[in-house]
Enzyme design. Structure first.
Site, PDB file in Angstrom:
ATOM      1  CE  LYS A  82      10.132  35.635   6.022  1.00 35.89           C
ATOM      2  NZ  LYS A  82      11.603  35.511   5.956  1.00 35.89           N
ATOM      3  NE  ARG A  97      12.131  30.578  10.537  1.00 37.72           N
ATOM      4  CZ  ARG A  97      11.918  31.891  10.541  1.00 37.72           C
ATOM      5  NH1 ARG A  97      10.710  32.371  10.691  1.00 37.72           N
ATOM      6  NH2 ARG A  97      12.932  32.702  10.387  1.00 37.72           N
ATOM      7  NE  ARG A 145      17.477  41.629   9.531  1.00 34.14           N
ATOM      8  CZ  ARG A 145      16.811  40.513   9.242  1.00 34.14           C
ATOM      9  NH1 ARG A 145      15.889  40.506   8.310  1.00 34.14           N
ATOM     10  NH2 ARG A 145      17.109  39.405   9.861  1.00 34.14           N
ATOM     11  NE  ARG A 155      16.508  39.512  14.154  1.00 34.14           N
ATOM     12  CZ  ARG A 155      15.847  38.849  13.215  1.00 34.14           C
ATOM     13  NH1 ARG A 155      14.945  39.468  12.485  1.00 34.14           N
ATOM     14  NH2 ARG A 155      16.090  37.581  13.008  1.00 34.14           N
ATOM     15  NE  ARG A 167      18.458  34.305  11.173  1.00 26.13           N
ATOM     16  CZ  ARG A 167      18.635  35.615  11.017  1.00 26.13           C
ATOM     17  NH1 ARG A 167      19.727  36.200  11.452  1.00 26.13           N
ATOM     18  NH2 ARG A 167      17.711  36.323  10.425  1.00 26.13           N
TER      19      ARG A 167
HETATM   20  P1  ADP Z   1      14.420  35.916   9.816  1.00 22.14           P
HETATM   21  O1  ADP Z   1      13.246  35.768   8.895  1.00 22.14           O
HETATM   22  O2  ADP Z   1      15.308  37.052   9.460  1.00 22.14           O
HETATM   23  O3  ADP Z   1      15.168  34.653  10.050  1.00 22.14           O
HETATM   24  P2  ADP Z   1      12.662  35.942  12.157  1.00 22.14           P
HETATM   25  O4  ADP Z   1      12.488  37.123  13.020  1.00 22.14           O
HETATM   26  O5  ADP Z   1      11.527  35.488  11.310  1.00 22.14           O
HETATM   27  O6  ADP Z   1      13.916  36.330  11.253  1.00 22.14           O
HETATM   28  O7  ADP Z   1      13.130  34.681  13.027  1.00 22.14           O
HETATM   29  C1  ADP Z   1      14.155  34.773  13.959  1.00 22.14           C
HETATM   30  C2  ADP Z   1      14.284  33.452  14.723  1.00 22.14           C
HETATM   31  O8  ADP Z   1      13.063  33.189  15.437  1.00 22.14           O
HETATM   32  C3  ADP Z   1      14.503  32.214  13.876  1.00 22.14           C
HETATM   33  O9  ADP Z   1      15.860  32.025  13.553  1.00 22.14           O
HETATM   34  C4  ADP Z   1      13.951  31.119  14.812  1.00 22.14           C
HETATM   35  O10 ADP Z   1      14.880  30.804  15.826  1.00 22.14           O
HETATM   36  C5  ADP Z   1      12.782  31.793  15.472  1.00 22.14           C
HETATM   37  N1  ADP Z   1      11.518  31.542  14.747  1.00 22.14           N
HETATM   38  C6  ADP Z   1      10.745  32.478  14.125  1.00 22.14           C
HETATM   39  N2  ADP Z   1       9.640  31.910  13.580  1.00 22.14           N
HETATM   40  C7  ADP Z   1       9.724  30.581  13.851  1.00 22.14           C
HETATM   41  C8  ADP Z   1       8.912  29.450  13.544  1.00 22.14           C
HETATM   42  N3  ADP Z   1       7.786  29.561  12.813  1.00 22.14           N
HETATM   43  N4  ADP Z   1       9.310  28.226  13.993  1.00 22.14           N
HETATM   44  C9  ADP Z   1      10.429  28.088  14.709  1.00 22.14           C
HETATM   45  N5  ADP Z   1      11.245  29.094  15.019  1.00 22.14           N
HETATM   46  C10 ADP Z   1      10.914  30.346  14.607  1.00 22.14           C
END
Ligand code: ADP
Ligand code: ZN
Length: 210
Positions: free
Chosen positions: A14, A90, A125, A158, A169
């Site tokens: 994404k 999410r 990654r 990361r 996750r």
């Molecule tokens: P990925 O899509 O690879 O999981 P992100 O950078 O989108 O990575 O998210 C990393 C972390 O940030 C998630 O595992 C969560 O802990 C937090 N996070 C990101 N966006 C949200 C959201 N909309 N609601 C709750 N937690 C979030």
């Protein structure tokens, strides 16, 4: 301004798609909730301090924190015609909060990638801590190993990209985020693309679908 939501598992690409599309069109803005949260952690803000423990475990940060953070970003946007929301909403509660805010959602595009290839993708990654550019050791390598093409900083892994946290996750994704596919389908807003075509064709397919 209209919002386009990117749906897809962690590692589905994404962020790569969204930053490509934003890079080639100044009317398109990429907003990544994960990058905003990592920025808040790096800056040591109260929101960052609260978010860190959840993120390190691969769990979702509390809705109220994320809804407020994204709401501020949407309200402050003055020039973009399209905002690509990457990582938000999410779960259904966040989608309902977005709807209540009155923001106009044009579409929600699912970047479809089978779970089997997700683990490999995340293992390779690499991210630039400075400019946030994303790389992959095999699929999207930088010109010089370990160095960001765009700004020259040393690339990092990361903290939540280790195998155990990735597993957690994915569980969270299937339980909390995947119900959004049905949610947006019921509203007639869902589109799907095959997320396994390589970065360039993924971005083109996304653009055609959004
Ligand atoms: P990925 O899509 O690879 O999981 P992100 O950078 O989108 O990575 O998210 C990393 C972390 O940030 C998630 O595992 C969560 O802990 C937090 N996070 C990101 N966006 C949200 C959201 N909309 N609601 C709750 N937690 C979030
Ligand atoms: Zn960089």
């Amino acid at each position: 301004m209209e919002i386009v939501i990117l749906l897809g598992a962690p590692g589905s690409g994404k962020g790569t798609i969204a930053s490509r599309l934003a890079g080639e069109d100044p009317a398109v803005r990429h907003v990544s909730s994960g990058d905003l949260l990592r920025g808040a952690i790096a800056a040591g803000t109260p929101a960052g301090v609260e978010a860190k423990a959840y993120m390190d475990k691969g769990q979702l940060v509390p809705d109220a924190l994320v809804v407020a953070m994204i709401g501020d970003v949407i309200a402050a946007e003055k020039t973009a015609e399209t905002m690509l929301l990457d990582g938000f909403p999410r779960n259904v509660a966040q989608a309902e909060a977005l709807e209540r805010s009155g923001a106009k959602v044009r579409s929600a595009v699912l970047v479809d990638v089978p779970d089997e290839i997700i683990a490999d993708r995340i293992a390779g990654r690499r991210t630039c801590p400075k400019c946030k550019a994303g790389y992959h050791v095999k699929a999207l390598p930088p010109k010089v190993e370990g160095i960001c093409d765009k700004c020259g900083a040393a690339l990092t892994v990361r903290k939540d990209d280790n195998p155990e946290t990735v597993r957690d996750r994915l569980v969270v994704y299937h339980r909390e985020t995947e119900p959004l596919v049905a949610y947006y389908e019921a509203k007639g807003l869902l589109r799907r693309i095959d997320g396994d075509q390589g970065p360039v064709r993924n971005a083109a397919a996304f653009k055609a679908a959004m």
